[in-house]
Design an enzyme around this catalytic site. Structure first.
Site, PDB file in Angstrom:
ATOM      1  N   CYS A  78       0.831  -1.205   0.000  1.00 22.76           N
ATOM      2  CA  CYS A  78       0.000   0.000   0.000  1.00 22.76           C
ATOM      3  C   CYS A  78       0.862   1.250   0.000  1.00 22.76           C
ATOM      4  CB  CYS A  78      -0.906  -0.010   1.241  1.00 22.76           C
ATOM      5  SG  CYS A  78      -1.979   1.433   1.394  1.00 22.76           S
ATOM      6  N   CYS A  84       0.051   5.715   7.514  1.00 26.45           N
ATOM      7  CA  CYS A  84      -1.201   5.234   8.089  1.00 26.45           C
ATOM      8  C   CYS A  84      -0.904   4.330   9.281  1.00 26.45           C
ATOM      9  CB  CYS A  84      -1.983   4.469   7.025  1.00 26.45           C
ATOM     10  SG  CYS A  84      -3.452   3.641   7.643  1.00 26.45           S
ATOM     11  N   CYS A  87      -1.579  -0.552   9.416  1.00 21.30           N
ATOM     12  CA  CYS A  87      -0.747  -1.740   9.187  1.00 21.30           C
ATOM     13  C   CYS A  87       0.665  -1.501   9.717  1.00 21.30           C
ATOM     14  CB  CYS A  87      -0.671  -2.071   7.695  1.00 21.30           C
ATOM     15  SG  CYS A  87      -2.216  -2.672   6.983  1.00 21.30           S
ATOM     16  N   CYS A 162      -6.764   0.669   0.055  1.00 22.55           N
ATOM     17  CA  CYS A 162      -6.592  -0.113   1.271  1.00 22.55           C
ATOM     18  C   CYS A 162      -6.596  -1.576   0.858  1.00 22.55           C
ATOM     19  CB  CYS A 162      -7.697   0.161   2.284  1.00 22.55           C
ATOM     20  SG  CYS A 162      -7.487  -0.778   3.829  1.00 22.55           S
ATOM     21  N   GLN A 268     -17.632 -10.510  12.720  1.00 22.62           N
ATOM     22  CA  GLN A 268     -16.235 -10.799  12.451  1.00 22.62           C
ATOM     23  C   GLN A 268     -15.813  -9.992  11.218  1.00 22.62           C
ATOM     24  OE1 GLN A 268     -14.324 -12.466  14.454  1.00 22.62           O
ATOM     25  NE2 GLN A 268     -15.915 -13.309  15.783  1.00 22.62           N
ATOM     26  N   GLU A 315     -26.099 -12.447  25.792  1.00 21.33           N
ATOM     27  CA  GLU A 315     -25.340 -11.331  25.216  1.00 21.33           C
ATOM     28  C   GLU A 315     -25.806 -10.046  25.895  1.00 21.33           C
ATOM     29  OE1 GLU A 315     -23.529  -8.407  23.274  1.00 21.33           O
ATOM     30  OE2 GLU A 315     -22.974 -10.486  22.851  1.00 21.33           O
ATOM     31  N   ASP A 363     -17.216 -16.082  23.746  1.00 28.52           N
ATOM     32  CA  ASP A 363     -16.501 -15.215  22.801  1.00 28.52           C
ATOM     33  C   ASP A 363     -16.550 -13.788  23.327  1.00 28.52           C
ATOM     34  OD1 ASP A 363     -15.335 -13.991  20.627  1.00 28.52           O
ATOM     35  OD2 ASP A 363     -17.005 -14.325  19.257  1.00 28.52           O
ATOM     36  N   CYS A 389     -10.076 -12.508  20.877  1.00 27.21           N
ATOM     37  CA  CYS A 389      -9.311 -11.573  20.060  1.00 27.21           C
ATOM     38  C   CYS A 389      -8.113 -11.035  20.826  1.00 27.21           C
ATOM     39  CB  CYS A 389     -10.201 -10.422  19.589  1.00 27.21           C
ATOM     40  SG  CYS A 389     -10.925  -9.464  20.941  1.00 27.21           S
TER      41      CYS A 389
END
Length: 431
Positions: A78, A84, A87, A162, A268, A315, A363, A389
């Protein structure tokens, strides 16, 4: 000796305590993807085995030149890379980058004295991300400035490409700039456009719009916003959950059902990653008699699990539970789903409530599920599947389960956030 100046796209060096440039040997990569030299000294955009020149002061320096490049160094994908903040690792060959993520995961588990079988990782492909959070700043009357935050800064980097994102999101950038233009009636507004690609088109939830004394945007601004959304053929635009434009109900398919998404619903980031995790969870859940799906969201795992056995789903978001329950009503061939809105940090499902449950899937958000894990440890549940995560909080919670008699049988790493230092995982526990 190879002597390569840093690419012109790299960021200008931020101000740092005065000091002469230093030549450093990069020994490893740190947790955020920066190269680590003796000291330690951290230098971004460097790789193990490289000899580099760094500038600045303190333990965090900036790259000035690569003196001896690693054979694993490649050209970033990129033009915005280095400026940016999205990344950190586009300059590394994919095989080495992916191996580093798995090693990081193994190392994080080891900090809790956990060893287990680590399966081959899932790796997201370029151009596969369906969700973006785009920051907007005031530009012209016709178009705002839209992009990501700069590295180590609150400044905005306007993006024109992107390579992480689905090309349909990139193609929508000009329209999203126009959509954001009417949002700056209040001088303190700093909008974020949460853009999700759904089966019905783009779903856009806008946050960060300051309210004027009369409350919200003026009628003129709302009319302009709706007209731009219609011209761009967006499915829906909401502001802090309230509808500003609706052409089609955004929805996604989750296993055997189609779920109508509430504004700002969690999904996700990469559909293929979601499919890989759901498949893995479904296989690990085979043979269960009664299942609890905790932190279930809109049903990412719920519907697949309900093909195996009756499911209790919990939830904290009432809107997510409404969406899940509504989809359940029209879902064929499921064993049954009971859904409840419940704050599992403040009111975890107690061990006594899990007496008839033999499998729990959880999760949680990045903070983990320490309160809920304590109840699982007290329960008689025989299998637990943890989706995370954040390997650090997963390892912390896993330690609680292991100390209660569970074993962590295997872990499935998931590289869903391409070229970032983040890695996700699914772990299977048995007792």
């Amino acid at each position: 000796m190879r002597h390569a100046r840093r690419p012109s796209r790299a960021p200008a060096k931020p101000s740092a305590p005065a000091g002469p440039p230093v030549d450093l040997s990069i020994e490893s990569l740190g947790g955020e993807g920066d190269g680590v030299a003796a000291g330690p000294i951290y230098v971004p955009f460097t790789l193990p085995g490289e000899r580099v020149r760094a500038v600045g002061g303190g333990e965090r320096r900036e790259l000035d030149a690569v003196l001896t490049a690693s054979p694993q160094r490649i050209e970033p994908a990129c033009r915005h890379f280095g400026v940016c903040g999205g990344c950190a690792l586009q300059h590394w060959t994919h095989k080495a980058y992916l191996a580093w993520k798995v090693e990081r995961l193994v190392g994080t588990l080891a900090l809790q004295h956990i060893e287990t079988e680590v399966l081959a990782p899932f790796a997201a492909a370029p151009g596969s991300r369906r969700r973006l959070a785009l920051h907007a700043r005031k530009g012209s009357r016709e178009a705002a400035r839209v992009g990501f935050k700069a590295r180590k800064s609150w400044d905005l980097v306007e993006i024109d490409e992107c390579p992480v994102s689905d090309p349909r999101l990139v193609a929508a950038l000009p329209a999203l700039r126009r959509l954001a233009a009417p949002l700056f009636e209040h001088p303190k507004s700093a909008p974020t456009l949460h853009v999700t690609l759904t089966g019905a088109g783009l779903d856009i939830e806008i946050t960060g719009v300051e309210k004027k004394s009369g409350g919200g945007l003026t009628a003129d601004a709302r009319m302009t916003l709706a007209a731009i959304a219609a011209e761009a053929d967006f499915a829906r635009v909401t502001i802090d959950g309230e509808a500003a434009y609706l052409s089609r109900q955004p929805a996604v398919r989750l296993g055997p059902v189609v779920v109508a998404l509430p504004p700002g619903a969690f999904l996700q980031a990469v559909p293929a990653a979601e499919a890989a995790m759901v498949k893995f969870v479904g296989e690990a859940a085979a043979g269960a008699d009664r299942i609890a799906d905790l932190y279930c969201g809109v049903g990412t795992f719920t519907f697949r699990l309900a093909e195996i056995a009756p499911v209790y789903a919990a939830e904290g978001s009432a809107a997510a539970i409404r969406a899940l329950s509504s989809a359940t009503a029209s879902a064929p061939g499921l064993k049954g789903i009971t859904a409840e809105t419940r704050d599992l940090a403040k009111r975890p499902v107690l061990a006594e409530e899990l007496k008839r449950t033999d499998l729990v899937v959880f999760d949680p958000p990045r903070a983990g599920a320490l309160e809920q894990t304590a109840e699982l440890a007290r329960s008689k549940v025989s299998r637990v599947i943890g989706v995370s995560c954040n390997p650090a909080t997963f390892a912390r919670d896993a330690r609680v389960l292991i100390d209660a008699g569970f074993s962590l049988d295997r872990v499935f790493p998931v590289d869903q956030f391409l070229w970032s230092p983040h890695v996700e995982l699914v772990g299977v526990f048995t007792r």
